[in-house]
Design an enzyme around this catalytic site. Structure first.
Site, PDB file in Angstrom:
ATOM      1  N   THR A 101       4.788   2.021   5.560  1.00 30.26           N
ATOM      2  CA  THR A 101       3.415   1.505   5.610  1.00 30.26           C
ATOM      3  C   THR A 101       2.661   2.289   6.665  1.00 30.26           C
ATOM      4  O   THR A 101       3.213   2.595   7.731  1.00 30.26           O
ATOM      5  CB  THR A 101       3.360  -0.002   5.943  1.00 30.26           C
ATOM      6  OG1 THR A 101       2.002  -0.353   6.277  1.00 30.26           O
ATOM      7  CG2 THR A 101       4.250  -0.412   7.103  1.00 30.26           C
ATOM      8  N   ASP A 105       5.536  -4.959   5.727  1.00 32.38           N
ATOM      9  CA  ASP A 105       6.046  -6.273   6.140  1.00 32.38           C
ATOM     10  C   ASP A 105       6.059  -7.271   4.982  1.00 32.38           C
ATOM     11  O   ASP A 105       7.007  -8.054   4.829  1.00 32.38           O
ATOM     12  CB  ASP A 105       5.232  -6.824   7.322  1.00 32.38           C
ATOM     13  CG  ASP A 105       3.745  -6.929   7.021  1.00 32.38           C
ATOM     14  OD1 ASP A 105       3.218  -6.110   6.237  1.00 32.38           O
ATOM     15  OD2 ASP A 105       3.092  -7.843   7.562  1.00 32.38           O
ATOM     16  N   ARG A 118       0.601  -4.733  -5.462  1.00 36.12           N
ATOM     17  CA  ARG A 118       0.637  -5.993  -4.700  1.00 36.12           C
ATOM     18  C   ARG A 118       0.771  -7.064  -5.777  1.00 36.12           C
ATOM     19  O   ARG A 118      -0.149  -7.273  -6.564  1.00 36.12           O
ATOM     20  CB  ARG A 118      -0.648  -6.179  -3.892  1.00 36.12           C
ATOM     21  CG  ARG A 118      -0.894  -5.058  -2.890  1.00 36.12           C
ATOM     22  CD  ARG A 118      -2.012  -5.390  -1.926  1.00 36.12           C
ATOM     23  NE  ARG A 118      -2.491  -4.187  -1.258  1.00 36.12           N
ATOM     24  CZ  ARG A 118      -1.936  -3.647  -0.179  1.00 36.12           C
ATOM     25  NH1 ARG A 118      -0.888  -4.209   0.371  1.00 36.12           N
ATOM     26  NH2 ARG A 118      -2.438  -2.556   0.369  1.00 36.12           N
ATOM     27  N   ASP A 161       0.473   1.160   8.463  1.00 39.42           N
ATOM     28  CA  ASP A 161       0.038   0.253   9.531  1.00 39.42           C
ATOM     29  C   ASP A 161       0.964   0.202  10.751  1.00 39.42           C
ATOM     30  O   ASP A 161       0.558  -0.247  11.810  1.00 39.42           O
ATOM     31  CB  ASP A 161      -0.098  -1.177   8.976  1.00 39.42           C
ATOM     32  CG  ASP A 161      -1.287  -1.331   8.048  1.00 39.42           C
ATOM     33  OD1 ASP A 161      -2.208  -0.480   8.121  1.00 39.42           O
ATOM     34  OD2 ASP A 161      -1.311  -2.275   7.242  1.00 39.42           O
ATOM     35  N   GLY A 219       0.838  -1.203   0.000  1.00 37.73           N
ATOM     36  CA  GLY A 219       0.000   0.000   0.000  1.00 37.73           C
ATOM     37  C   GLY A 219       0.868   1.246   0.000  1.00 37.73           C
ATOM     38  O   GLY A 219       1.914   1.276   0.644  1.00 37.73           O
ATOM     39  N   ARG A 255      -5.361  -4.162   8.760  1.00 41.72           N
ATOM     40  CA  ARG A 255      -5.831  -5.531   8.525  1.00 41.72           C
ATOM     41  C   ARG A 255      -5.344  -6.477   9.614  1.00 41.72           C
ATOM     42  O   ARG A 255      -6.048  -7.352  10.061  1.00 41.72           O
ATOM     43  CB  ARG A 255      -5.286  -6.013   7.175  1.00 41.72           C
ATOM     44  CG  ARG A 255      -6.352  -6.482   6.255  1.00 41.72           C
ATOM     45  CD  ARG A 255      -5.784  -6.964   4.963  1.00 41.72           C
ATOM     46  NE  ARG A 255      -4.629  -6.180   4.501  1.00 41.72           N
ATOM     47  CZ  ARG A 255      -4.111  -6.322   3.301  1.00 41.72           C
ATOM     48  NH1 ARG A 255      -4.628  -7.185   2.469  1.00 41.72           N
ATOM     49  NH2 ARG A 255      -3.065  -5.615   2.919  1.00 41.72           N
ATOM     50  N   ASP A 285       3.345  -1.828  11.427  1.00 44.17           N
ATOM     51  CA  ASP A 285       3.316  -3.206  11.942  1.00 44.17           C
ATOM     52  C   ASP A 285       4.518  -4.036  11.486  1.00 44.17           C
ATOM     53  O   ASP A 285       4.386  -5.206  11.162  1.00 44.17           O
ATOM     54  CB  ASP A 285       2.014  -3.895  11.476  1.00 44.17           C
ATOM     55  CG  ASP A 285       1.904  -3.975   9.960  1.00 44.17           C
ATOM     56  OD1 ASP A 285       2.676  -3.296   9.246  1.00 44.17           O
ATOM     57  OD2 ASP A 285       1.042  -4.726   9.473  1.00 44.17           O
TER      58      ASP A 285
HETATM   59  N1  LIG Z   1       6.284 -14.166   1.398  1.00 48.98           N
HETATM   60  C1  LIG Z   1       6.523 -13.356   0.349  1.00 48.98           C
HETATM   61  N2  LIG Z   1       7.423 -13.709  -0.588  1.00 48.98           N
HETATM   62  C2  LIG Z   1       7.681 -12.917  -1.639  1.00 48.98           C
HETATM   63  N3  LIG Z   1       7.064 -11.731  -1.850  1.00 48.98           N
HETATM   64  C3  LIG Z   1       6.159 -11.329  -0.968  1.00 48.98           C
HETATM   65  C4  LIG Z   1       5.825 -12.105   0.192  1.00 48.98           C
HETATM   66  N4  LIG Z   1       4.881 -11.440   0.898  1.00 48.98           N
HETATM   67  C5  LIG Z   1       4.638 -10.305   0.204  1.00 48.98           C
HETATM   68  N5  LIG Z   1       5.392 -10.218  -0.898  1.00 48.98           N
HETATM   69  C6  LIG Z   1       5.387  -9.163  -1.914  1.00 48.98           C
HETATM   70  O1  LIG Z   1       5.218  -7.891  -1.315  1.00 48.98           O
HETATM   71  C7  LIG Z   1       4.041  -7.264  -1.830  1.00 48.98           C
HETATM   72  C8  LIG Z   1       3.460  -6.340  -0.829  1.00 48.98           C
HETATM   73  O2  LIG Z   1       3.056  -7.059   0.322  1.00 48.98           O
HETATM   74  P1  LIG Z   1       1.734  -6.622   1.130  1.00 48.98           P
HETATM   75  O3  LIG Z   1       0.583  -6.580   0.193  1.00 48.98           O
HETATM   76  O4  LIG Z   1       1.640  -7.513   2.309  1.00 48.98           O
HETATM   77  O5  LIG Z   1       1.990  -5.097   1.536  1.00 48.98           O
HETATM   78  P2  LIG Z   1       2.994  -4.477   2.595  1.00 48.98           P
HETATM   79  O6  LIG Z   1       4.332  -4.329   1.992  1.00 48.98           O
HETATM   80  O7  LIG Z   1       2.915  -5.227   3.882  1.00 48.98           O
HETATM   81  O8  LIG Z   1       2.387  -3.011   2.753  1.00 48.98           O
HETATM   82  P3  LIG Z   1       0.982  -2.585   3.419  1.00 48.98           P
HETATM   83  O9  LIG Z   1       0.654  -3.573   4.499  1.00 48.98           O
HETATM   84  O10 LIG Z   1       1.241  -1.228   3.911  1.00 48.98           O
HETATM   85  O11 LIG Z   1      -0.008  -2.569   2.322  1.00 48.98           O
HETATM   86  C9  LIG Z   1       3.163  -8.438  -2.234  1.00 48.98           C
HETATM   87  O12 LIG Z   1       2.174  -8.081  -3.152  1.00 48.98           O
HETATM   88  C10 LIG Z   1       4.196  -9.356  -2.851  1.00 48.98           C
HETATM   89  O13 LIG Z   1       4.569  -8.908  -4.142  1.00 48.98           O
HETATM   90  O1  LIG Z   2      -7.144  -2.124  -0.842  1.00 54.83           O
HETATM   91  P1  LIG Z   2      -5.694  -2.282  -0.702  1.00 54.83           P
HETATM   92  O2  LIG Z   2      -4.887  -1.370  -1.519  1.00 54.83           O
HETATM   93  O3  LIG Z   2      -5.273  -3.715  -0.834  1.00 54.83           O
HETATM   94  O4  LIG Z   2      -5.328  -1.828   0.787  1.00 54.83           O
HETATM   95  C1  LIG Z   2      -5.917  -2.219   1.965  1.00 54.83           C
HETATM   96  C2  LIG Z   2      -4.932  -2.556   3.025  1.00 54.83           C
HETATM   97  O5  LIG Z   2      -3.707  -1.829   2.959  1.00 54.83           O
HETATM   98  C3  LIG Z   2      -3.440  -1.259   4.213  1.00 54.83           C
HETATM   99  O6  LIG Z   2      -4.006  -0.015   4.247  1.00 54.83           O
HETATM  100  C4  LIG Z   2      -2.017  -0.910   4.417  1.00 54.83           C
HETATM  101  O7  LIG Z   2      -1.604  -0.033   3.401  1.00 54.83           O
HETATM  102  C5  LIG Z   2      -4.166  -2.134   5.189  1.00 54.83           C
HETATM  103  O8  LIG Z   2      -4.385  -1.579   6.446  1.00 54.83           O
HETATM  104  C6  LIG Z   2      -5.422  -2.362   4.417  1.00 54.83           C
HETATM  105  O9  LIG Z   2      -6.127  -3.469   4.835  1.00 54.83           O
HETATM  106 MG   LIG Z   3       1.644  -4.985   5.571  1.00 50.71          MG
END
Ligand SMILES: Nc1ncnc2c1ncn2[C@@H]1O[C@H](COP(=O)(O)OP(=O)(O)OP(=O)(O)O)[C@@H](O)[C@H]1O
Ligand SMILES: O=P(O)(O)OC[C@H]1O[C@](O)(CO)[C@@H](O)[C@@H]1O
Ligand SMILES: [Mg+2]
Length: 320
Positions: free
Chosen positions: A126, A104, A73, A128, A12, A172, A130
Site C-alpha cells: 500500500t 491494512d 475494494r 500509505d 488500492g 486517508r 500504514d
Molecule cells: N474487516 C474486514 N473484513 C473482511 N474484509 C475486509 C475488511 N476490511 C477490508 N476488507 C477487504 O479488503 C479490501 C481492501 O481494503 P481497503 O479498501 O481498506 O484497502 P487496503 O487493503 O487497506 O489498501 P489501501 O489502503 O492501500 O487502498 C476491502 O475492499 C475488503 O474487501
Molecule cells: O479512490 P480509491 O481507489 O478508493 O483510492 C483512494 C484511497 O486509496 C489510497 O490511496 C491508498 O491506496 C488512500 O490513500 C486513498 O484515500
Molecule cells: Mg489501507
C-alpha cells in the site's frame, strides 16, 4: 502439506505489487509449488476468476506499476456469509494457502479467511505505509518520490509568483506520504491526520515566514487531515498571501516501482513462501528493524509504527 498456493492483490494498487506477484510466483515454483492467480482481489474469489501462473506469465512485469492481477475494494467481503463462500471456492480449487498482497483492510480480509480455516499470509502493499507488523509497505517509496518530483515542479511556479502552494496528497488515515515528501521537499508545513490541524496557527506560521523575507511557501496536506481546498480558502480569506492549490490525485499511485520497492517486494515474497513451506501462516510479513519478520495477525498491533514525531517537528523547524 502445501502444494498449491493462490495469490491476489487487494485494495488500492501500489507500485511494486507486480514485482511481488512475480516474486511469489517464481519463488513458489522454484520450491516445487504450483500457483494460481486470483483476479480482482476478494471479488475474484466470489466471481470465480482465477488463472494458473507459471514463470513466463509473470515475465516483463517487475518494472510495471499497477497490478497484472487487477485489484478491487470488495465491500461484500465484509460479511461472514461471503467469507465462507470464498473459503469454499478456495477449497474446491485445491488451493492450500493464499498470499494476499495489499494494505491494512486487505489484511483484515485475510484474517477473516483464516478464521474460515484457510491458511493466509499477507505481503504489505500500500502506498500509505500504514500497516501494523511492518515499518515499510511496498509502494511507499515510489509514491514519496513521485510526490517529491511533482512538488519540485510546483515550487518553480510558487517561487516565481511569490505564492503559497497548497498541495493535497493521498493518505486517508495516515500522514506518512505528506510527512516524508514534506521533509524531502523542504515544505513550510505538513498537515496530517495524526495531529490536530489549526489553520489559524498555519496562517500565523506563514505570515511570520513572510515577514522574515520568505516570499513563497509549500504546504502539504494529507487528504485525511483536511481538504486542500479548505486550506486554500482559509489562507485566501485570512491572510494577504496568495495561495494556489494542486490536488495530486492518482498520479501518486501509478508508475514504475523504485529500486527499493522492487527489492522489498522480492524479499517479502521469498519470506512469505518460506513461511508457508515451514507451516507458519496467518501472519503479516514485514520489515521490523533490520529483519524481515512474520508476525501473527493477532500480534501485529503490538508492532505499530506511528509517524516519526522528530521528522514532523523538523519539517516545521527547517521550513521557514
Ligand atoms: N474487516 C474486514 N473484513 C473482511 N474484509 C475486509 C475488511 N476490511 C477490508 N476488507 C477487504 O479488503 C479490501 C481492501 O481494503 P481497503 O479498501 O481498506 O484497502 P487496503 O487493503 O487497506 O489498501 P489501501 O489502503 O492501500 O487502498 C476491502 O475492499 C475488503 O474487501
Ligand atoms: O479512490 P480509491 O481507489 O478508493 O483510492 C483512494 C484511497 O486509496 C489510497 O490511496 C491508498 O491506496 C488512500 O490513500 C486513498 O484515500
Ligand atoms: Mg489501507
Amino acid at each position: 502439506m502445501i502444494t498449491k498456493i493462490g495469490v491476489l492483490t487487494s485494495g488500492g494498487d501500489a507500485p511494486g505489487m507486480n514485482a511481488a506477484i512475480r516474486g511469489v510466483t517464481r519463488y513458489a515454483i522454484e520450491q516445487g509449488l504450483s500457483v494460481t492467480g486470483i483476479i480482482r482481489g476478494y471479488e475474484g474469489l466470489l466471481s470465480h476468476e482465477i488463472m494458473p501462473l507459471d514463470r513466463r506469465d509473470v515475465g516483463g512485469i517487475i518494472h510495471r506499476g499497477g497490478t497484472m492481477l487487477r485489484t478491487a475494494r470488495c465491500l461484500e467481503f465484509m460479511e461472514e456469509k461471503t467469507q465462507k463462500e470464498a473459503a469454499a471456492y478456495i477449497r474446491e480449487n485445491d488451493i492450500d494457502a493464499l498470499v494476499v498482497i495489499g494494505g491494512d483492510g486487505s489484511m483484515r480480509g485475510a484474517q477473516a479467511l483464516s478464521k474460515q480455516g484457510i491458511p493466509t499470509i499477507v505481503i504489505p502493499g500500500t502506498i500509505d505505509n500504514d500497516m501494523d507488523g511492518t515499518e515499510y509497505t511496498i509502494g511507499f517509496d515510489t509514491t514519496v518520490n513521485t510526490v517529491l518530483q511533482c512538488v519540485n515542479r510546483i515550487r518553480d511556479t510558487a517561487y516565481s509568483h511569490d505564492r503559497v502552494a497548497v498541495i493535497e496528497v493521498m493518505g486517508r488515515h495516515a500522514g506518512f506520504i505528506a510527512l516524508h515528501a514534506g521533509l524531502a521537499a523542504g515544505a513550510e508545513a505538513v498537515l496530517v491526520p495524526e495531529h490536530d490541524v489549526s489553520l489559524e496557527d498555519l496562517c500565523m506560521h506563514l505570515n511570520e515566514s513572510h515577514r522574515m523575507g520568505k516570499m513563497s511557501s509549500i504546504v502539504i496536506v494529507a487528504e485525511g487531515a483536511m481538504k486542500g481546498s479548505d486550506v486554500y480558502d482559509y489562507i485566501k480569506e485570512h491572510t494577504y498571501l496568495e495561495p494556489n492549490l494542486t490536488v495530486l490525485g492518482y498520479v501518486q499511485r501509478g508508475g514504475s516501482p523504485t529500486a527499493r520497492d522492487a527489492i522489498m517486494a522480492s524479499l517479502f515474497s521469498e519470506k512469505a513462501i518460506d513461511c508457508l513451506l515451514s507451516g507458519t501462516y496467518n501472519c503479516v510479513i514485514g520489515q521490523i528493524g533490520e529483519t524481515i519478520a512474520a508476525t501473527p495477525y493477532t500480534e501485529a498491533p503490538r508492532y505499530h509504527f506511528p509517524l516519526d514525531e522528530n521528522m514532523y517537528r523538523l519539517v516545521h523547524q527547517l521550513g521557514r
